[in-house]
Design a protein around this motif. Structure first.
Motif, PDB file in Angstrom:
ATOM      1  N   GLU A 190     -64.738 -31.220 -15.846  1.00  0.00           N
ATOM      2  CA  GLU A 190     -63.559 -31.278 -16.703  1.00  0.00           C
ATOM      3  C   GLU A 190     -63.496 -32.516 -17.588  1.00  0.00           C
TER       4      GLU A 190
ATOM      5  N   ALA B  44     -65.817 -28.424 -10.201  1.00  0.00           N
ATOM      6  CA  ALA B  44     -64.897 -28.331 -11.337  1.00  0.00           C
ATOM      7  C   ALA B  44     -65.304 -29.441 -12.307  1.00  0.00           C
TER       8      ALA B  44
ATOM      9  N   ASP C 298     -60.085 -23.611 -10.626  1.00  0.00           N
ATOM     10  CA  ASP C 298     -59.399 -24.621 -11.434  1.00  0.00           C
ATOM     11  C   ASP C 298     -60.005 -24.548 -12.833  1.00  0.00           C
TER      12      ASP C 298
ATOM     13  N   HIS D 258     -64.464 -32.625  -9.865  1.00  0.00           N
ATOM     14  CA  HIS D 258     -64.503 -32.637  -8.398  1.00  0.00           C
ATOM     15  C   HIS D 258     -65.178 -31.389  -7.843  1.00  0.00           C
TER      16      HIS D 258
ATOM     17  N   GLU E  61     -61.912 -27.398 -18.844  1.00  0.00           N
ATOM     18  CA  GLU E  61     -62.412 -27.398 -17.467  1.00  0.00           C
ATOM     19  C   GLU E  61     -62.846 -25.997 -17.049  1.00  0.00           C
TER      20      GLU E  61
HETATM   21 CO    CO Z   1     -59.676 -30.004 -11.749  1.00  0.00          CO
END
Ligand code: CO
Ligand code: MF3
Length: 249
Positions: free
Chosen positions: A203, A201, A107, A170, A234
């Motif tokens: 961000e 991740a 991500d 997350h 991110e």
């Molecule tokens: Co994300």
């Protein structure tokens, strides 16, 4: 739920996923120009993900319709690609994408200036990006989760920017969203202990104005309440015994 610890073999698979995602972002970047619609960008992403043998992580997630989130100006996150939304000089657009390769998610998001933007908006992008880089440096075994959070908050609030509270980073792995949540605000020295094998991740979502956001009637697009511009960067980051490794670089 506990924070999942990945084996080095699993992190190697996540690296493969992250490299593919970087190729998707690299394919999109030259198309971020005045006159391009956000659906044009979506089409580039869909084609590249297919070429790489991956799967779009966002499409179908809680009914989300697209591979990309394309959030323009006061849109914070989850803007939906649309053939009628055409980029123009002076806009900013946040492009968020996730892919699945061999069962592992990655991500990553980046906010682009479309042509020339105001000095204040240029600063928003630079500071948000810098806060992400500084936060990544805090992703160290033995550290604390909220060291990451506090780093983003301190850097961005020192410049007078608003740190979004309603959306957070997350854990990530065989699912897009694993524990823990990774807020962009918090108290240094607090939060779960960071360990080698965690993948996060990270961000930051940062506004020129206040931190408040609301979701539009389309059920997805989050915008700033005060209409100020918002940036989002991110990366998917593995914590290893040697420190942070950015998988989506
Ligand atoms: Co994300
Ligand atoms: N980067 C976003 C996230 O971490 C992407 C989710 S968009 C969605 O949640 F459409 F898939 F929800």
């Amino acid at each position: 739920m506990a924070i999942m610890i990945k084996t080095p073999q699993e992190i190697e698979k996540m690296r493969v996923s992250g490299i593919a995602l970087r190729k998707v972002h690299d394919a999109i970047a030259p198309h971020v120009v005045p006159g391009a619609s956000t659906m044009d960008l979506e089409e580039v992403a869909v084609a590249k993900i297919a070429e790489l043998g991956g799967k779009a992580a966002f499409k179908g997630y809680h009914g989300y319709p697209s591979a990309l989130c394309t959030s323009i100006n006061e849109e914070v996150v989850h803007g939906m690609p649309n053939a009628k939304r055409v980029l123009k000089e002076g806009d900013i657009v946040s492009i968020d994408c996730g892919v699945i390769i061999d069962g592992f998610y990655s991500d990553a998001a980046v906010t682009y200036a479309v042509g020339k933007v105001t000095p204040q908006v240029e600063k928003l992008l630079a500071v948000t990006k810098r806060s992400l880089e500084a936060a990544i440096e805090q992703a160290q075994p033995g550290g604390r989760l909220f060291d990451i959070s506090a780093t983003v908050q301190e850097i961005c609030e020192a410049e007078g920017f608003g740190v979004v509270r309603d959306f957070v980073g997350h854990g990530i792995g065989r699912s897009m969203h694993e524990d823990p949540q990774v807020p962009n605000f918090g108290t240094r020295g607090k939060g779960p202990r960071l360990k080698a094998g965690m993948v996060l991740a990270i961000e930051p979502m940062i506004n020129v104005g206040g931190p408040e956001v609301k979701v539009l009637k389309d059920g997805w697009t989050a915008v700033t309440v005060d209409g100020s511009y918002s940036a989002h960067f991110e990366h998917t980051v593995a914590i290893t015994k040697d420190g942070p490794v950015v998988l989506t670089r």
